[in-house]
Design an enzyme around this catalytic site. Structure first.
Site, PDB file in Angstrom:
ATOM      1  N   ASP A 117       0.851  -1.183   0.000  1.00 33.92           N
ATOM      2  CA  ASP A 117       0.000   0.000   0.000  1.00 33.92           C
ATOM      3  C   ASP A 117       0.889   1.235   0.000  1.00 33.92           C
ATOM      4  OD1 ASP A 117      -2.169   1.632   0.117  1.00 33.92           O
ATOM      5  OD2 ASP A 117      -2.662   1.234   2.212  1.00 33.92           O
ATOM      6  N   ASP A 133      -7.311  -5.648   3.476  1.00 33.72           N
ATOM      7  CA  ASP A 133      -6.110  -6.335   2.983  1.00 33.72           C
ATOM      8  C   ASP A 133      -6.100  -7.828   3.321  1.00 33.72           C
ATOM      9  OD1 ASP A 133      -4.647  -4.072   1.882  1.00 33.72           O
ATOM     10  OD2 ASP A 133      -4.471  -3.372   3.946  1.00 33.72           O
ATOM     11  N   ASN A 160      29.151 -41.105  10.991  1.00 38.10           N
ATOM     12  CA  ASN A 160      27.938 -40.311  10.807  1.00 38.10           C
ATOM     13  C   ASN A 160      27.786 -39.273  11.915  1.00 38.10           C
ATOM     14  OD1 ASN A 160      25.515 -40.151   9.037  1.00 38.10           O
ATOM     15  ND2 ASN A 160      24.439 -40.484  10.970  1.00 38.10           N
ATOM     16  N   ASP A 187      27.856 -35.273  11.402  1.00 39.56           N
ATOM     17  CA  ASP A 187      26.714 -34.473  11.831  1.00 39.56           C
ATOM     18  C   ASP A 187      27.140 -33.359  12.780  1.00 39.56           C
ATOM     19  OD1 ASP A 187      24.991 -35.916  10.298  1.00 39.56           O
ATOM     20  OD2 ASP A 187      24.161 -37.115  11.928  1.00 39.56           O
TER      21      ASP A 187
END
Length: 914
Positions: free
Chosen positions: A369, A659, A748, A752
């Site tokens: 606006d 709106d 792993n 990680d």
């Protein structure tokens, strides 16, 4: 009144119920349940006020704080969502439910019971606990951050409570409203809980969420004995409906899951609007699950059939499943989004919908606006003219009376009129009257009217302007958009003379308005007519006719000093700005020119232009035009929908009831802290300061978040895809396992750990300069290319270990397994530096110090763990000889050079690295 994302009222808004009637939803349970709910509310509506208050054990003054506490304990929170506050203990328990951790716990149990290996069992158990602690720290930290953000939303509702000197009005959190509370509602509010009206004043409520009807209905007091649906009952305001105009006071009869919406929502399906982010994550998850299932079965069968050890094959297959699953994906995504939300909070931006952060970075069209965004949001009354352009105090007085006596929420124009009136003592000349009735403002008529009468009084005797009401007279005063007021007028007044309005008069009025518009002023028209006090007391919009046009009031809202810089910043960021306003076309064009929008002399597209356009024509218009003026709420929504259908990611910034449809339909709805409740409920992001600069900061942060999530996904997918082929090849050709189950799990876990710092990583400036949409196809292509490169170097490592270093017998298998463990882990960590940037790593683009430190610790762990374990009686790792590290360095250097070469070819073919 304000409402939370997870609160009762906002729940119905965010689920999209506001844009469709419940009658259109798919009923999934018996009709009798719905009928029972309707009958319950008909029974409530049929009661008299005193009977109902007695039944609720309360009075029309409200309930005490102690009573409210007891009722909150009895009825629970006014909240339809399942989200509850959790303690740290909940997150500790929840941390151990991760699939990776559960596999570790199962493996430790098997190691203890079946293999009788205490040392390995303790190591696996320790790995499980370490992983759980990492997850706990991340999840609990993100939870605390989000709780702090929610507390910033100021989500309150007005209630009436007993006071020492009579009833007092107080604001309480939305979720703490209880049956028996006396709630006050006004224009722009969302009703909190189901109300039985005790008082109403020109109260018009939108019940489209329940009936599908877009026209607001009037709500009145008094028992209603009709056999109609709950939403149609005159004295019932259902929770989730919105107040268009007027005021009301009611007693809360139902809250939370006992409310109408709480009961009826269990009989319907409501579907959340999916974003590109959600769809991409779902697609990647399906790909990973498919790979995991296929690989695990293949590895299990090959190792079981070839090596004749099914227990070992089972443990290895499970470990491979854990290894190829990016267990950190939820943590990385949630951690990155939470960090982004926390960062944006410091920049005066509150995130309600976490997925919207990434969408914010993907915006390539921002619809906004004019008022408060491009301008100061400080409207000042400048002039008041008759049709000849001469100053007229009569016009000022009537505009003041209309603003003063209206009961709805005062808009910027009303506040500007009243502020000017206070400074100039207008109430001395226009005060002292009584409002008899009013017709609230709506966005179709674009005007509002009040009916005032003269109660008598000395200050009103003598010298009263001929149009002001005398005793036994009423006057209807209308103000609003100039063209909408003029269409109700049949006469004009100039210097005390009244004439029928002519074309020449209309031309003069239009010329005056155009001159003011071109100076950047907003204009409204003012008109009035008298009627006898004996005329019908109830009047409607149809009575706005045969008015006398009095004149024009002009206002100025100057452009913001930083608007021009912000507009250019958005253009530089690849975001196209479109202004969608309800203001006059000339005013909007003038402001757009002042703030430096690249409109090339465009003329505004008006609501009347759009009304007659087909969807195909509108699709072309929204692509080629950036200024839209005099648009109704549904026309704004239609423009937003057309831009989205053209393939753009649309952000919409608005703060009014008008709106709400556009905020809901946009990819990212942006509102402000002082917006109407319905606007905030429809938005994904709330700004504590209405500024394009704040949005620009949010867009850059959204892109940074997208970049870091994308980095992890590409690292995980390419690495895991490469490991899939490596494991398959090794399982076919090797007489022993290429890597031990415990080695996979340790590898792993360490990998990680090194990824935890990704949410803090830097993103190249070049990446931030343009919008980015989620593209699953690019992830798949990256996975195939880089996964293939990774697998090639794994096979190269196999060949060196087998043929060059001679680790090709069962007696030497642990050297082979340890060698691949070290090479695989270091190469995975090293690849992070190459994937995170399209530039040359370290030389042209450096990672965040935290990510660099985590990577260094991971590489150190990969090298040192075999030496540490070699000193124990456990046979998981073996100390590697010096010549292995010579070959390891050569392989890693060759790997790095190859990646840089592949990066150039990949970027040339697919257009982008990330």
């Amino acid at each position: 009144m304000n409402n939370k994302t997870d609160s009762f009222d906002t729940t119905c808004q965010r689920k999209g119920i506001q844009t469709m009637g419940l009658m259109d939803e798919k009923i999934t349970s018996s009709v009798s349940k719905s009928e029972g709910v309707e009958a319950e509310f008909r029974g409530i509506a049929a009661k008299e006020k005193g009977e109902l208050l007695k039944e609720l054990s309360c009075s029309d003054k409200g309930i005490s704080d102690d009573e409210r506490e007891e009722r909150l304990e009895k009825y629970g929170y006014n909240d339809l969502s399942a989200n509850q506050k959790h303690s740290w203990l909940y997150f500790i328990v929840h941390s151990f439910t991760d699939a990776f951790i559960l596999v570790l716990l199962v493996l430790s149990l098997v190691t203890f019971v079946v293999e009788k290996d205490v040392v390995s069992g303790v190591i696996i158990l320790a790995l499980a606990c370490m992983s759980a602690v990492i997850r706990f720290v991340q999840d609990y930290g993100s939870y605390l951050d989000m709780q702090k953000l929610k507390e910033m939303e100021h989500d309150t509702v007005r209630i009436q409570v007993p006071g020492e000197n009579g009833p007092e009005v107080r604001e309480v959190p939305v979720e703490e409203v209880v049956p028996g509370d006396i709630q006050l509602i006004g224009s722009g509010d969302i009703v909190c809980g189901d109300l039985y009206l005790l008082e109403s004043r020109d109260l018009f409520v939108s019940v489209s969420a329940f009936t599908g009807e877009s026209i607001p209905v009037e709500k009145t007091v008094g028992a209603d004995l009709r056999n109609v649906n709950a939403a149609e009952l005159n004295n019932i305001c259902l929770g989730g409906s919105t107040v268009n105009s007027g005021t009301g006071l009611g007693v809360v009869v139902r809250t939370g899951k006992s409310s109408y919406l709480g009961k009826i929502s269990s009989t319907i399906h409501t579907k959340k609007k999916e974003t590109d982010f959600d769809r991409s994550l779902a697609k990647i998850t399906r790909i990973l699950i498919t790979y995991m299932v296929v690989v695990v079965l293949f590895v299990l069968l090959i190792n079981g059939l070839v090596k004749k050890n099914w227990l070992e094959a089972f443990l290895f297959a499970i470990s491979v499943a854990v290894g190829i699953t990016p267990g950190m994906l939820p943590m990385i995504v949630n951690g990155t989004l939470a960090k982004g939300a926390k960062f944006l909070a410091k920049k005066k931006t509150i995130v309600k919908n976490m997925s919207a952060i990434q969408n914010l970075g993907a915006i390539d069209v921002l619809c906004t606006d004019k008022t408060g965004t491009l301008t100061m949001d400080n409207v000042i009354l400048q002039n008041y003219y008759d049709i000849n352009g001469e100053e007229s105090h009569l016009v000022l007085n009537y505009a003041w009376m209309n603003a003063y006596y209206s009961t709805g929420v005062k808009n910027l124009i009303d506040r500007a009129i009243l502020a000017y009136g206070q400074e100039n003592d207008v109430n001395k000349y226009a005060g002292g009257y009584v409002k008899t009735d009013e017709i609230p403002y709506d966005f179709e008529r674009r005007r509002m009217s009040v009916l005032v009468s003269n109660p008598g009084g000395m200050h009103l005797d003598g010298g009263v302007e001929e149009l002001l009401p005398k005793p036994n007279e009423e006057v209807l005063i209308t103000k609003g958009a100039l063209e909408s007021v003029l269409e109700c007028c049949s006469r004009i007044r100039v210097k005390g003379e009244y004439n029928n309005i002519s074309e020449a008069d209309l031309d003069r009025i239009k010329a005056l308005a155009d001159r003011l518009n071109q100076e950047g002023m907003h204009v409204i028209g003012v008109a009035a007519k008298k009627r006898s006090i004996d005329a019908p007391t109830v009047f409607h919009a149809e009575d706005e006719n045969d008015l006398t046009f009095l004149g024009i009031v002009a206002f100025l809202d100057p452009p913001k000093p930083d608007a021009k810089e912000a507009i250019h910043g958005l253009y530089d960021a690849g975001v196209h700005v479109k202004v969608i306003s309800g203001d006059a076309p000339v005013v909007v064009e003038h402001v757009c020119k002042l703030v430096g929008m690249r409109t090339d002399g465009q003329k505004a597209i008006t609501g009347s232009d759009i009304e007659n356009m087909s969807d195909e024509a509108l699709s072309s218009v929204v692509e080629n035009n950036d200024i839209f003026a005099r648009l109704s709420p549904m026309q704004k929504k239609r423009v937003v929908d057309a831009i989205r259908k053209n393939g753009h990611v649309v952000g919409y910034m608005g703060d009014g009831v008008n709106d709400a449809p556009s905020l809901h339909d946009a990819d990212v709805g942006i509102s402000v802290d002082n917006a109407t409740d319905v606007a905030k409920a429809s938005a994904d992001i709330i700004l504590l300061e209405k500024s394009l600069t704040v949005i620009l900061n949010g867009i850059y942060e959204g892109r940074r978040i997208y970049g870091n999530i994308l980095k992890y996904m590409k690292m995980a997918l390419s690495g895991n895809f490469g490991n899939v082929f490596s494991v398959l090849i090794a399982s076919i050709f090797l007489p022993f396992l290429p890597i031990l189950p415990l080695q996979i799990l340790i590898q792993n876990l360490i990998y990680d750990f090194t990824q935890i710092a990704i949410p803090w990583d830097n993103v190249d400036d070049e990446f931030l300069q343009g919008p980015h949409k989620w593209n699953s196809a690019s992830l798949v292509s990256f996975m195939n290319v880089m996964g293939g490169v990774s697998s090639v170097f794994d096979v190269m490592t196999f060949l060196v270990l087998w043929f060059v270093l001679g680790y090709n017998t069962l007696g030497m298998q642990n050297y082979f397994q340890t060698g691949w463990f070290v090479e695989g882990l270091i190469s995975q960590i090293l690849i992070v530096q190459f994937i995170r940037t399209a530039k040359r790593p370290i030389i042209e683009s450096r990672c965040d110090a935290r990510l660099g430190l985590a990577s260094a610790l991971g590489i150190l762990a990969a090298i040192s763990i075999p030496f540490i374990f070699d000193r124990t009686s456990n046979a998981v790792f073996t100390k590697m000889p010096a010549e292995f590290f010579v070959f390891l360095i050569l392989i890693l250097v060759l790997y790095s050079v190859t990646i840089e070469i592949v990066k150039k070819f990949y970027t040339r073919k697919y257009g982008a690295w990330l």
